[in-house]
Design an enzyme around this catalytic site. Sequence first.
Site, PDB file in Angstrom:
ATOM      1  CG  ASN A   1      -1.789   1.143   1.409  1.00  0.00           C
ATOM      2  OD1 ASN A   1      -1.680   2.110   0.667  1.00  0.00           O
ATOM      3  ND2 ASN A   1      -2.667   1.082   2.398  1.00  0.00           N
TER       4      ASN A   1
ATOM      5  CE  LYS B   1      -0.254   3.171   6.707  1.00  0.00           C
ATOM      6  NZ  LYS B   1      -1.524   3.857   6.705  1.00  0.00           N
TER       7      LYS B   1
ATOM      8  NE  ARG C   1      -5.256   3.202  -0.724  1.00  0.00           N
ATOM      9  CZ  ARG C   1      -4.968   4.298  -0.028  1.00  0.00           C
ATOM     10  NH1 ARG C   1      -3.823   4.375   0.634  1.00  0.00           N
ATOM     11  NH2 ARG C   1      -5.794   5.300   0.016  1.00  0.00           N
TER      12      ARG C   1
ATOM     13  CG  HIS D   1     -10.159   6.960   2.229  1.00  0.00           C
ATOM     14  ND1 HIS D   1     -10.417   8.255   2.592  1.00  0.00           N
ATOM     15  CD2 HIS D   1      -8.822   6.809   2.325  1.00  0.00           C
ATOM     16  CE1 HIS D   1      -9.282   8.875   2.882  1.00  0.00           C
ATOM     17  NE2 HIS D   1      -8.297   8.014   2.717  1.00  0.00           N
TER      18      HIS D   1
ATOM     19  CG  LEU E   1     -12.047  11.180  10.745  1.00  0.00           C
ATOM     20  CD1 LEU E   1     -12.472  11.791  12.077  1.00  0.00           C
ATOM     21  CD2 LEU E   1     -12.493  12.060   9.581  1.00  0.00           C
ATOM     22  N   GLY E   2      -7.727  10.160   8.599  1.00  0.00           N
ATOM     23  CA  GLY E   2      -6.285   9.940   8.690  1.00  0.00           C
ATOM     24  C   GLY E   2      -5.592  11.175   8.134  1.00  0.00           C
TER      25      GLY E   2
ATOM     26  N   GLY F   1      -5.069  11.480   5.011  1.00  0.00           N
ATOM     27  CA  GLY F   1      -6.159  11.683   4.053  1.00  0.00           C
ATOM     28  C   GLY F   1      -7.446  11.408   4.811  1.00  0.00           C
TER      29      GLY F   1
ATOM     30  NE  ARG G   1      -4.546  14.478   0.260  1.00  0.00           N
ATOM     31  CZ  ARG G   1      -4.934  13.213   0.309  1.00  0.00           C
ATOM     32  NH1 ARG G   1      -5.974  12.804  -0.400  1.00  0.00           N
ATOM     33  NH2 ARG G   1      -4.295  12.338   1.056  1.00  0.00           N
TER      34      ARG G   1
ATOM     35  CG  ASP H   1       1.176  14.209  13.524  1.00  0.00           C
ATOM     36  OD1 ASP H   1       0.184  14.003  14.249  1.00  0.00           O
ATOM     37  OD2 ASP H   1       2.080  13.379  13.359  1.00  0.00           O
ATOM     38  CG  MET H   2      -5.490  15.432  15.143  1.00  0.00           C
ATOM     39  SD  MET H   2      -6.124  17.124  14.955  1.00  0.00           S
ATOM     40  CE  MET H   2      -7.166  16.967  13.517  1.00  0.00           C
ATOM     41  NE  ARG H   3       0.692  11.447  15.833  1.00  0.00           N
ATOM     42  CZ  ARG H   3       1.241  10.442  15.179  1.00  0.00           C
ATOM     43  NH1 ARG H   3       1.446   9.308  15.789  1.00  0.00           N
ATOM     44  NH2 ARG H   3       1.602  10.566  13.931  1.00  0.00           N
TER      45      ARG H   3
ATOM     46  CG  HIS I   1      -4.747   5.941  17.194  1.00  0.00           C
ATOM     47  ND1 HIS I   1      -4.679   4.771  17.896  1.00  0.00           N
ATOM     48  CD2 HIS I   1      -4.351   5.646  15.936  1.00  0.00           C
ATOM     49  CE1 HIS I   1      -4.245   3.801  17.102  1.00  0.00           C
ATOM     50  NE2 HIS I   1      -4.044   4.317  15.908  1.00  0.00           N
TER      51      HIS I   1
ATOM     52  CD  GLU J   1      -6.728   1.753   3.688  1.00  0.00           C
ATOM     53  OE1 GLU J   1      -5.644   1.863   4.295  1.00  0.00           O
ATOM     54  OE2 GLU J   1      -7.261   2.694   3.081  1.00  0.00           O
TER      55      GLU J   1
HETATM   56  P1  ADP Z   1      -2.851   7.838   6.124  1.00  0.00           P
HETATM   57  O1  ADP Z   1      -3.957   8.650   5.509  1.00  0.00           O
HETATM   58  O2  ADP Z   1      -1.479   8.301   5.733  1.00  0.00           O
HETATM   59  O3  ADP Z   1      -3.058   6.335   6.033  1.00  0.00           O
HETATM   60  P2  ADP Z   1      -3.292   7.356   8.947  1.00  0.00           P
HETATM   61  O4  ADP Z   1      -4.660   6.765   8.861  1.00  0.00           O
HETATM   62  O5  ADP Z   1      -2.153   6.459   9.302  1.00  0.00           O
HETATM   63  O6  ADP Z   1      -2.937   8.210   7.663  1.00  0.00           O
HETATM   64  O7  ADP Z   1      -3.362   8.552  10.012  1.00  0.00           O
HETATM   65  C1  ADP Z   1      -2.247   9.355  10.241  1.00  0.00           C
HETATM   66  C2  ADP Z   1      -2.656  10.519  11.104  1.00  0.00           C
HETATM   67  O8  ADP Z   1      -3.277  10.049  12.314  1.00  0.00           O
HETATM   68  C3  ADP Z   1      -1.449  11.286  11.559  1.00  0.00           C
HETATM   69  O9  ADP Z   1      -1.202  12.340  10.668  1.00  0.00           O
HETATM   70  C4  ADP Z   1      -1.851  11.822  12.910  1.00  0.00           C
HETATM   71  O10 ADP Z   1      -2.289  13.158  12.723  1.00  0.00           O
HETATM   72  C5  ADP Z   1      -3.070  11.010  13.316  1.00  0.00           C
HETATM   73  N1  ADP Z   1      -2.916  10.356  14.619  1.00  0.00           N
HETATM   74  C6  ADP Z   1      -2.308   9.188  14.910  1.00  0.00           C
HETATM   75  N2  ADP Z   1      -2.379   8.931  16.240  1.00  0.00           N
HETATM   76  C7  ADP Z   1      -3.057   9.972  16.796  1.00  0.00           C
HETATM   77  C8  ADP Z   1      -3.458  10.315  18.125  1.00  0.00           C
HETATM   78  N3  ADP Z   1      -3.179   9.524  19.157  1.00  0.00           N
HETATM   79  N4  ADP Z   1      -4.129  11.463  18.317  1.00  0.00           N
HETATM   80  C9  ADP Z   1      -4.414  12.269  17.264  1.00  0.00           C
HETATM   81  N5  ADP Z   1      -4.081  12.009  16.000  1.00  0.00           N
HETATM   82  C10 ADP Z   1      -3.405  10.884  15.768  1.00  0.00           C
END
Ligand code: ADP
Length: 394
Positions: A7, A14, A91, A179, A206-207, A209, A238, A280-282, A329, A376
């Site tokens: 992927n 991945k 993928r 997705h 929600l990632g 993407g 995006r 990065d949401m974190r 998460h 996936e």
């Molecule tokens: P992709 O679309 O690349 O597959 P993922 O589904 O792996 O992305 O999600 C990645 C995003 O998840 C990271 O950019 C991060 O912002 C968010 N993330 C991961 N762990 C946490 C967490 N504990 N709290 C908030 N956001 C998180």
Amino acid sequence: MSVLVLNSGSSSIKFGVYSRRHGGEPQLQCRGEIEGMGGGVRRFFARAANGRTLIDGEPQRASNHAEALAELLAWLQQRPGMDALLAAGHRVVHGGQDFTEPLRIDAQILEQLQQLVPLAPLHQPHNLAAIRALAERYPSLPQIACFDTAFHAGQPSVARQFALPRRLTEAGILRYGFHGLSYSYIATRLPQVTGSARGQVVVAHLGNGASMCALSDGRSQATSMGFTALDGLPMGTRCGALDAGVILHLLASENMSATEISDLLYHQSGLLGVSGISNDMRVLLASDDPRAREAVELFVYRISRELGSLAAALGGLDALVFTGGIGEHSAEIRARVCAAAAWLGINLDIDANGSHATRISSDDSAVSVWVIPTDEELMIARSACELAGSATGT
Ligand code: ADP
């Protein structure tokens, strides 16, 4: 016999290795990821099915996808089982109008998929590069493409149409949606997790993407992404839904080229663009910078509006599912989305949400709310086993 699943995303690859069992579910042997191509933290990790760490460190080269894939394949070749590789599954983000089922790739199909690169510039080139690299190394290995667009192909035509002149619709300017591997996995998990596959469900993937999908009895009815994976929710970098007039303005008044606008909308917008800090949401949730707070607020606001729109498309809502890195998460984002959706009868169980339980709504919630980790790679492994099996007559 093993199946390799790749992927290839915008900044990561991945992978998973599965053993094929006759008549049964593919069995995970190991999975992992090389991440950080093109910036960010560089990491190569893999775990066995039992969770044991097989590798975790910085990749030796992997400054781009080609190097990362070469390093991954070299590592995999040292692993048991790779000499009995039955097939590889990939993928592939965009299948266009022609590809709505997983299929075995040949040179002609690869060429057709190449034509779709402009529609998915962040992903499709990496998806196809991985197919080519494997073909070079294992020329007779069956390679199977699984399309992110395929799950949405059965949507009602009204959900897929833009209000553009008919000739453009007929030429394939449609809302394809993405997705799809994640949503089809969630659709297969719903009956096991919730006890019912029926009903009207919105899934929020929600990632980095991000998109949302309305399911009725497990089938896609509408989704937030459209012709490309730019539409819908704001994402890591995006922009999400954007008045087309903004693009006309950038072209005409700001003298920006199509390439510059593409870079702006795909790479410099979303959470990164609004916050000016990170995609990065974190990082944003941990920051007390007002611009970070504004980016998170916009993300939640747009999810809430999309939820209302998708519930309207379904004519009601029985369940909401969170998945993807943020959805799985981040208890805070889930809580904020659910608070904004109280008008739909959603009532969150705060403790269940905080402990990332599977069901996070209270017993009296009119709409049940779930956290279901997506997979996936398993969907790709299933298709690869099935198609490689039929190709070899087993
Ligand atoms: P992709 O679309 O690349 O597959 P993922 O589904 O792996 O992305 O999600 C990645 C995003 O998840 C990271 O950019 C991060 O912002 C968010 N993330 C991961 N762990 C946490 C967490 N504990 N709290 C908030 N956001 C998180």
